[in-house]
Design a protein around this motif. Structure first.
Motif, PDB file in Angstrom:
ATOM      1  N   TYR A 104       0.775  -1.231   0.000  1.00 47.53           N
ATOM      2  CA  TYR A 104       0.000   0.000   0.000  1.00 47.53           C
ATOM      3  C   TYR A 104       0.812   1.290   0.000  1.00 47.53           C
ATOM      4  CZ  TYR A 104      -3.369  -3.539   1.366  1.00 47.53           C
ATOM      5  OH  TYR A 104      -4.125  -4.675   1.417  1.00 47.53           O
ATOM      6  N   ASP A 105       1.999   1.263   0.576  1.00 50.44           N
ATOM      7  CA  ASP A 105       2.745   2.505   0.751  1.00 50.44           C
ATOM      8  C   ASP A 105       3.972   2.615  -0.150  1.00 50.44           C
ATOM      9  OD1 ASP A 105       0.945   3.170   2.847  1.00 50.44           O
ATOM     10  OD2 ASP A 105       2.096   1.882   4.205  1.00 50.44           O
ATOM     11  N   GLU A 106       4.418   1.506  -0.697  1.00 45.40           N
ATOM     12  CA  GLU A 106       5.569   1.491  -1.592  1.00 45.40           C
ATOM     13  C   GLU A 106       5.484   0.275  -2.499  1.00 45.40           C
ATOM     14  OE1 GLU A 106       9.283   0.006   0.664  1.00 45.40           O
ATOM     15  OE2 GLU A 106       8.050   0.975   2.216  1.00 45.40           O
ATOM     16  N   MET A 131      -9.698  -3.481  -5.725  1.00 48.08           N
ATOM     17  CA  MET A 131      -9.607  -4.152  -4.432  1.00 48.08           C
ATOM     18  C   MET A 131      -8.514  -3.521  -3.578  1.00 48.08           C
ATOM     19  SD  MET A 131      -9.868  -8.199  -5.391  1.00 48.08           S
ATOM     20  CE  MET A 131     -10.875  -8.758  -6.770  1.00 48.08           C
ATOM     21  N   ILE A 132      -7.371  -3.246  -4.185  1.00 51.66           N
ATOM     22  CA  ILE A 132      -6.235  -2.694  -3.448  1.00 51.66           C
ATOM     23  C   ILE A 132      -6.587  -1.342  -2.853  1.00 51.66           C
ATOM     24  CG2 ILE A 132      -3.870  -1.820  -3.678  1.00 51.66           C
ATOM     25  CD1 ILE A 132      -3.472  -4.014  -5.855  1.00 51.66           C
ATOM     26  N   VAL A 133      -7.251  -0.500  -3.630  1.00 53.64           N
ATOM     27  CA  VAL A 133      -7.676   0.813  -3.134  1.00 53.64           C
ATOM     28  C   VAL A 133      -8.589   0.649  -1.919  1.00 53.64           C
ATOM     29  CG1 VAL A 133      -9.047   2.858  -3.655  1.00 53.64           C
ATOM     30  CG2 VAL A 133      -7.392   2.005  -5.332  1.00 53.64           C
ATOM     31  N   SER A 134      -9.525  -0.284  -2.022  1.00 56.79           N
ATOM     32  CA  SER A 134     -10.457  -0.514  -0.923  1.00 56.79           C
ATOM     33  C   SER A 134      -9.746  -1.045   0.315  1.00 56.79           C
ATOM     34  CB  SER A 134     -11.544  -1.493  -1.362  1.00 56.79           C
ATOM     35  OG  SER A 134     -12.431  -1.776  -0.303  1.00 56.79           O
ATOM     36  N   TYR A 135      -8.810  -1.983   0.133  1.00 55.87           N
ATOM     37  CA  TYR A 135      -8.076  -2.527   1.274  1.00 55.87           C
ATOM     38  C   TYR A 135      -7.271  -1.436   1.976  1.00 55.87           C
ATOM     39  CZ  TYR A 135      -9.028  -7.285  -0.429  1.00 55.87           C
ATOM     40  OH  TYR A 135      -9.628  -8.451  -0.832  1.00 55.87           O
ATOM     41  N   ARG A 136      -6.678  -0.546   1.197  1.00 53.78           N
ATOM     42  CA  ARG A 136      -5.902   0.541   1.802  1.00 53.78           C
ATOM     43  C   ARG A 136      -6.810   1.411   2.686  1.00 53.78           C
ATOM     44  NH1 ARG A 136      -4.199   2.712  -2.472  1.00 53.78           N
ATOM     45  NH2 ARG A 136      -2.100   1.820  -2.604  1.00 53.78           N
TER      46      ARG A 136
END
Length: 394
Positions: free
Chosen positions: A216-218, A296-301
Motif C-alpha cells: 500500500y505505501d511502496e 480491491m487494493i484501493v479498498s483494502y488501503r
C-alpha cells in the motif's frame, strides 16, 4: 454381514505425529457453532471472483476442455505468468522450464521445500509467519529455525537476527513479505542487506510473495529481482489473494530450471497437474483481471487506515501494516495471553480473531485481524472490540 474390528497397532510417521493441528482451525470451528459472529479470522478477500474469470472457467467446460494439462500447467498460462512477473516485478522466467502451475501457493511451497531440503538441513523461518511454514520444513526431515521479529521494528527482519542463527547446517531461509500475519513489508535497502548475507553463506531463499500486489505505501520488491539473487531464489505466488480466487486453488512457482525440474518431479507424481478449469480461470485473470485487482487494493488501503486507527483508539497498540490485509495489534495491555483474548472476545462479543501464538512464539501478545471484510462489519467489529477492551481494563 457383521464385521469384527481386528486389533491393529496403528503405525504413523513420527514426523506427522510430531506436528500439531493448525491453531487457526480451532477458532474457526468454534465460531462456526455460534451465531451473530463477525469473523476477522479468515485470510481471504471478501470479494467474489470477478465474473469474467468465472465465465472463462465455465466456457472451458462448455468447450469440453476437461483433460489433463501438461504437468507444469497450460503453456499459455505459464507464458502469461512470465509476462506478468517481468512487467510487475522485473523478474524473467522461461515459461518452458522455469514456471510450474501448482495447486495453490501452498503446494508450491511444499514441493519447493521437498526439492531442496534434506533431513538435518536447517531452514531459517522468519516469524511470526503463516502456520504451515515450520511444519512443512519438519515434514521434509529438515529443522525449522525461527528468526524473530518484533512490533518495535515493524516486524521487519534484521540481518543481525539472521546472522545469529546461522550454523554450518543452515541451507535456506524462508522470507514472506508482505507478511501474514503482521502485514510487514521490506524495502529494497533492507532486502539488499539480507541478500548480501545470503550470498555470503550460499543459501537458498524461499520467497513467498503471494501478497506482492497488496502493498500500500511502496512498490513491492521481489527478492529474485535483487542483484545476484535470481539464481538462488525460489519464488512462490498465486491467484488467491490478489485476484480473489482462494477456492480455485491455483498458484505457481518460479525458479531457475534446476530447481524447477526437481520440483516438477514431485508435482507430477503427487498432483499430476492443477485443475484444468481453474487454470483457464487463472489465465483470464492474468489477461483481464488487473482493473478489478486495483479496485480491491484501493479498498483494502482505505479499510486498513480506518481499522488500524480504530484499534489504537480502542486502546490496542498496533503498527501500520504496509501490505497484505491483516492488522496484528498488541493485546499485552489487557494482561491476557493471545489465546485467552481471542477466546473471550469470541464468546463475549462474537468477534473472531486468531491468537498470535499460532504464528510462532514471536506472535504471542498479539492477535491477527483480517480487514478484508466489509466496512460495515469492520465498524461493528471495532465497536465490539472497544467495548471488550474497556470491560477488561475496568
Amino acid at each position: 454381514m457383521t464385521y469384527v474390528k481386528a486389533e491393529h497397532n496403528v503405525k504413523l510417521s513420527r514426523n506427522v505425529e510430531g506436528i500439531a493441528p493448525s491453531g487457526i482451525r480451532r477458532f474457526f470451528d468454534l465460531a462456526s457453532s455460534m451465531d451473530n459472529i463477525i469473523s476477522l479470522g479468515v485470510g481471504e478477500p471478501d470479494y467474489t471472483t470477478p465474473w469474467n474469470v468465472r465465465e472463462a472457467s465455465i466456457h472451458s467446460l462448455e468447450r469440453g476442455l476437461t483433460s489433463y494439462t501438461a504437468n507444469a500447467g497450460l503453456m499459455e498460462l505459464r507464458e502469461e505468468i512470465s509476462r506478468y512477473m517481468e512487467e510487475r516485478f522485473q523478474t524473467t522466467y522461461d515459461p518452458a522450464d522455469e514456471i510450474i502451475v501448482t495447486v495453490g501457493a501452498s503446494e508450491g511451497l511444499d514441493i519447493a521445500l521437498r526439492a531442496v531440503v534434506d533431513p538435518g538441513d536447517e531452514v531459517l523461518v522468519v516469524e511470526p509467519c503463516f502456520v504451515s511454514y515450520a511444519p512443512l520444513v519438519s515434514l521434509t526431515g529438515g529443522v525449522p529455525v525461527p528468526v524473530p521479529t518484533s512490533m518495535e521494528n515493524n516486524f521487519q527482519v534484521s540481518v543481525e537476527a539472521i546472522r545469529e542463527r546461522l550454523t554450518p547446517d543452515t541451507k535456506a531461509i524462508m522470507l514472506s513479505f508482505p507478511n501474514n500475519p503482521t502485514g510487514a513489508v521490506m524495502g529494497k535497502a533492507e532486502l539488499e542487506e539480507i541478500a548480501a548475507l545470503v550470498k555470503e553463506h550460499d543459501l537458498v531463499v524461499f520467497s513467498d510473495e503471494i501478497y506482492a500486489e497488496l502493498s500500500y505505501d511502496e512498490e513491492h520488491v521481489s527478492t529474485a529481482a535483487l542483484e545476484g539473487m535470481w539464481d538462488r531464489t525460489v519464488l512462490i505466488s498465486g491467484f488467491s489473494k490478489s485476484f480473489a480466487m482462494t477456492g480455485w486453488r491455483v498458484g505457481y512457482v518460479c525458479a531457475p530450471a534446476p530447481y524447477a525440474k526437481a520440483m516438477l518431479k514431485i508435482h507430477q507424481y503427487a498432483m499430476m497437474c492443477a485443475s484444468t478449469m481453474a487454470q483457464y480461470a487463472a489465465l483470464e485473470a492474468m489477461k483481464n483481471g488487473r482493473q478489478e485487482m486495483e479496485e480491491m487494493i484501493v479498498s483494502y488501503r482505505q479499510r486498513r487506515n480506518y481499522f488500524v486507527e480504530s484499534l489504537r483508539e480502542a486502546g490496542l497498540e498496533c503498527h501500520s501494516p504496509g501490505g497484505a490485509f491483516y492488522a496484528f495489534p498488541s493485546i499485552r495491555a489487557t494482561g491476557m495471553t493471545s489465546e485467552e483474548f481471542a477466546e473471550k472476545l469470541l464468546i463475549e462479543q462474537r468477534v473472531a480473531v486468531v491468537p498470535g501464538h499460532v504464528f510462532g512464539a514471536g506472535g504471542e501478545g498479539h492477535v491477527r485481524c483480517s480487514y478484508a471484510a466489509s466496512m460495515s462489519q469492520l465498524e461493528e467489529a471495532v465497536d465490539r472490540i472497544a467495548a471488550f477492551v474497556k470491560n477488561v481494563r475496568n
